[in-house]
Motif scaffolding. Structure first.
Motif, mmCIF file in Angstrom:
data_model
loop_
_atom_site.group_PDB
_atom_site.id
_atom_site.type_symbol
_atom_site.label_atom_id
_atom_site.label_comp_id
_atom_site.label_asym_id
_atom_site.label_seq_id
_atom_site.Cartn_x
_atom_site.Cartn_y
_atom_site.Cartn_z
ATOM 1 N N SER A 165 0.858 -1.187 0.059
ATOM 2 C CA SER A 165 -0.111 0.160 -0.122
ATOM 3 C C SER A 165 1.046 1.230 0.129
ATOM 4 O O SER A 165 2.157 1.141 0.538
ATOM 5 N N ASP A 166 0.568 2.367 -0.351
ATOM 6 C CA ASP A 166 0.955 3.793 -0.483
ATOM 7 C C ASP A 166 1.162 4.256 0.788
ATOM 8 O O ASP A 166 0.304 4.191 1.876
ATOM 9 N N ALA A 167 2.484 4.719 1.054
ATOM 10 C CA ALA A 167 2.918 5.251 2.214
ATOM 11 C C ALA A 167 2.799 6.594 2.522
ATOM 12 O O ALA A 167 2.806 7.335 3.518
ATOM 13 N N LEU A 168 2.671 7.376 1.264
ATOM 14 C CA LEU A 168 2.787 8.732 1.397
ATOM 15 C C LEU A 168 1.387 9.359 2.121
ATOM 16 O O LEU A 168 0.417 9.031 1.989
ATOM 17 N N ASN A 169 1.695 10.370 2.921
ATOM 18 C CA ASN A 169 0.943 11.182 3.776
ATOM 19 C C ASN A 169 0.361 10.237 4.874
ATOM 20 O O ASN A 169 -0.606 10.729 5.514
ATOM 21 N N LYS A 170 0.863 9.117 5.039
ATOM 22 C CA LYS A 170 0.342 8.343 6.331
ATOM 23 C C LYS A 170 1.410 8.516 7.399
ATOM 24 O O LYS A 170 2.560 9.164 7.295
ATOM 25 N N THR A 171 1.221 8.310 8.605
ATOM 26 C CA THR A 171 2.302 8.646 9.658
ATOM 27 C C THR A 171 2.643 7.379 10.292
ATOM 28 O O THR A 171 2.154 6.291 9.989
ATOM 29 N N ILE A 172 3.736 7.537 10.804
ATOM 30 C CA ILE A 172 4.540 6.632 11.514
ATOM 31 C C ILE A 172 5.085 7.205 13.006
ATOM 32 O O ILE A 172 4.928 8.328 12.823
ATOM 33 N N LYS A 173 5.170 6.310 13.688
ATOM 34 C CA LYS A 173 5.718 6.714 15.155
ATOM 35 C C LYS A 173 7.014 6.210 15.498
ATOM 36 O O LYS A 173 7.282 4.946 15.325
ATOM 37 N N PHE A 174 7.669 7.013 16.000
ATOM 38 C CA PHE A 174 8.874 6.453 16.871
ATOM 39 C C PHE A 174 9.320 7.712 17.574
ATOM 40 O O PHE A 174 9.293 8.806 17.483
ATOM 41 N N HIS A 175 10.094 7.103 18.984
ATOM 42 C CA HIS A 175 10.418 8.223 20.049
ATOM 43 C C HIS A 175 9.354 9.222 20.410
ATOM 44 O O HIS A 175 9.641 10.207 20.636
ATOM 45 N N ASN A 176 8.297 8.602 20.425
ATOM 46 C CA ASN A 176 7.116 8.847 21.125
ATOM 47 C C ASN A 176 6.542 10.137 20.215
ATOM 48 O O ASN A 176 5.863 11.242 20.728
ATOM 49 N N SER A 177 6.944 10.234 18.955
ATOM 50 C CA SER A 177 6.573 11.395 18.206
ATOM 51 C C SER A 177 5.884 10.845 16.648
ATOM 52 O O SER A 177 6.502 9.675 16.592
ATOM 53 N N LYS A 178 4.977 11.469 16.380
ATOM 54 C CA LYS A 178 4.417 10.792 14.856
ATOM 55 C C LYS A 178 4.945 11.869 13.843
ATOM 56 O O LYS A 178 5.260 13.109 14.045
ATOM 57 N N TYR A 179 5.308 11.069 12.738
ATOM 58 C CA TYR A 179 5.938 11.746 11.639
ATOM 59 C C TYR A 179 4.991 11.448 10.327
ATOM 60 O O TYR A 179 4.662 10.273 10.009
ATOM 61 N N ARG A 180 4.850 12.529 9.592
ATOM 62 C CA ARG A 180 4.284 11.984 8.110
ATOM 63 C C ARG A 180 5.271 11.664 7.263
ATOM 64 O O ARG A 180 6.295 12.658 6.970
ATOM 65 N N VAL A 181 4.973 10.584 6.160
ATOM 66 C CA VAL A 181 5.644 10.238 5.396
ATOM 67 C C VAL A 181 5.462 11.011 4.078
ATOM 68 O O VAL A 181 4.354 11.074 3.580
ATOM 69 N N VAL A 182 6.652 11.749 3.620
ATOM 70 C CA VAL A 182 6.512 12.565 2.360
ATOM 71 C C VAL A 182 7.347 11.923 1.375
ATOM 72 O O VAL A 182 7.196 12.574 0.172
ATOM 73 N N GLY A 183 7.983 10.838 1.574
ATOM 74 C CA GLY A 183 8.794 10.423 0.405
ATOM 75 C C GLY A 183 9.198 8.990 0.809
ATOM 76 O O GLY A 183 9.216 8.536 1.984
ATOM 77 N N VAL A 184 9.491 8.109 -0.345
ATOM 78 C CA VAL A 184 10.203 6.673 -0.183
ATOM 79 C C VAL A 184 11.440 6.695 -1.102
ATOM 80 O O VAL A 184 11.282 6.996 -2.371
ATOM 81 N N MET A 185 12.428 6.192 -0.477
ATOM 82 C CA MET A 185 13.781 6.299 -1.318
ATOM 83 C C MET A 185 13.659 5.011 -2.262
ATOM 84 O O MET A 185 13.008 4.043 -1.883
ATOM 85 N N GLU A 186 14.658 5.137 -3.413
ATOM 86 C CA GLU A 186 14.763 3.867 -4.064
ATOM 87 C C GLU A 186 15.862 3.039 -3.277
ATOM 88 O O GLU A 186 16.449 3.401 -2.529
ATOM 89 N N GLU A 187 15.539 1.598 -3.468
ATOM 90 C CA GLU A 187 16.397 0.620 -2.950
ATOM 91 C C GLU A 187 17.900 0.945 -3.300
ATOM 92 O O GLU A 187 18.339 0.953 -4.359
ATOM 93 N N ARG A 188 18.721 1.086 -2.220
ATOM 94 C CA ARG A 188 20.226 1.246 -2.387
ATOM 95 C C ARG A 188 20.869 0.093 -2.022
ATOM 96 O O ARG A 188 21.962 -0.142 -2.431
ATOM 97 N N GLY A 189 20.431 -0.642 -0.893
ATOM 98 C CA GLY A 189 21.255 -1.940 -0.217
ATOM 99 C C GLY A 189 22.252 -1.369 0.579
ATOM 100 O O GLY A 189 22.244 -0.386 1.112
ATOM 101 N N ALA A 190 22.977 -2.363 1.027
ATOM 102 C CA ALA A 190 23.729 -2.019 2.218
ATOM 103 C C ALA A 190 25.287 -1.514 1.903
ATOM 104 O O ALA A 190 25.667 -1.830 0.688
ATOM 105 N N MET A 191 25.750 -0.670 2.625
ATOM 106 C CA MET A 191 27.077 0.059 2.334
ATOM 107 C C MET A 191 27.764 -0.199 3.582
ATOM 108 O O MET A 191 27.341 0.434 4.708
ATOM 109 N N MET A 192 29.068 -0.565 3.592
ATOM 110 C CA MET A 192 29.925 -0.864 4.899
ATOM 111 C C MET A 192 28.742 -1.503 5.997
ATOM 112 O O MET A 192 28.961 -0.839 7.084
ATOM 113 N N THR A 193 28.191 -2.364 5.714
ATOM 114 C CA THR A 193 27.301 -3.165 6.727
ATOM 115 C C THR A 193 26.128 -2.490 6.914
ATOM 116 O O THR A 193 25.392 -2.994 7.948
ATOM 117 N N MET A 194 25.981 -1.088 6.654
ATOM 118 C CA MET A 194 24.664 -0.524 7.243
ATOM 119 C C MET A 194 23.751 -0.584 5.717
ATOM 120 O O MET A 194 24.245 0.116 4.648
#
Length: 196
Positions: A165-194
Motif C-alpha cells: 500500500s501507498d505510504a505517502l501522507n500516512k504517519t509513522i511513530k518513533f521516539h514518542n512522536s508521529k511523523y508524516r511520510v513525504v517520500g520513499v527512497m529507491e532501494e540502495r542496499g547495504a554499504m559498509m554493513t549499514m
C-alpha cells in the motif's frame, strides 16, 4: 618420464597446484579490491565525511578507539554545531554540506513495528548523497528550519510497515512522536554493513 611415472605425476600435480594457487590468490585479491572500491564509490569519491569521536574514559584507549555513533548514544555533542557547518560551507572548494545524526529506533505504523536505522539530516543530504527518491519527495528547507515532523522512508522499511500500500501522507511513530511520510527512497542496499 615414462620410467618414473610416480615422480612425473607428482611433478605435474605440483605444477597444477602451484598455478591454481596463484590464480586463486589473484582472483581473491581482485574480488576484494572490487568490493572495497565499490563500497567507497557508493558513498562518493568526492565526499569527505567527518565523524565525532567521544573519549571512552578507559585506560589505554584513545578517543579514536570508538566511533561517535557507537558510544555517543545519549551523549550531547557540542564540538561541532550549525555555526561550524556554516563556516565550512564558506570554504571555496566546498560545494555543499549536510550534518546528520544516526541512531536505531523502533518504528511503528498501526500494528506493524520494526527496528530501523534513523538518519536525521538536513535538506542538502539529497543533493550530496547518491540516493534517489522513488515516490513522493524529500523534505524542504522550510520544513527543515521549522522542525516539521516529516520523514522519508527507505524502500525496505516502507515495505515492512506498509506492504504494497501507498505510504505517502500516512504517519509513522518513533521516539514518542508521529511523523508524516513525504517520500520513499529507491532501494540502495547495504554499504559498509549499514543498509540504507
Amino acid at each position: 618420464m615414462l620410467l618414473n611415472k610416480m615422480r612425473t605425476f607428482l611433478t605435474v600435480l605440483g605444477v597444477v597446484i602451484g598455478i591454481s594457487s596463484v590464480i586463486i590468490v589473484f582472483s581473491a585479491g581482485a574480488g576484494i579490491e572490487g568490493l572495497i572500491v565499490g563500497q567507497v564509490e557508493s558513498f562518493g569519491t568526492d565526499i569527505i565525511n567527518t565523524e565525532i569521536k567521544v573519549p571512552s574514559g578507559k585506560k589505554g584507549m584513545g578517543s579514536e578507539a570508538s566511533s561517535g555513533s557507537s558510544i555517543a548514544m545519549g551523549v550531547q555533542i557540542t564540538t561541532l554545531n550549525q555555526e561550524d557547518m556554516d563556516d565550512i560551507k564558506k570554504l571555496p572548494n566546498v560545494i555543499d554540506i549536510y550534518g546528520s545524526v544516526m541512531t536505531q529506533e523502533k518504528i511503528t505504523h498501526g500494528n506493524e513495528s520494526r527496528k530501523a536505522l534513523i538518519l536525521g539530516t538536513n535538506k542538502s543530504y539529497i543533493d550530496i548523497d547518491k540516493s534517489e527518491i522513488e515516490f513522493g519527495r524529500f523534505f524542504t528547507e522550510e520544513e527543515n528550519k521549522s522542525l516539521s515532523k516529516v520523514v522519508v522512508l527507505g524502500k525496505k522499511i516502507k515495505e515492512k510497515l506498509f506492504g504494497d500500500s501507498d505510504a505517502l501522507n500516512k504517519t509513522i511513530k518513533f521516539h514518542n512522536s508521529k511523523y508524516r511520510v513525504v517520500g520513499v527512497m529507491e532501494e540502495r542496499g547495504a554499504m559498509m554493513t549499514m543498509d540504507f
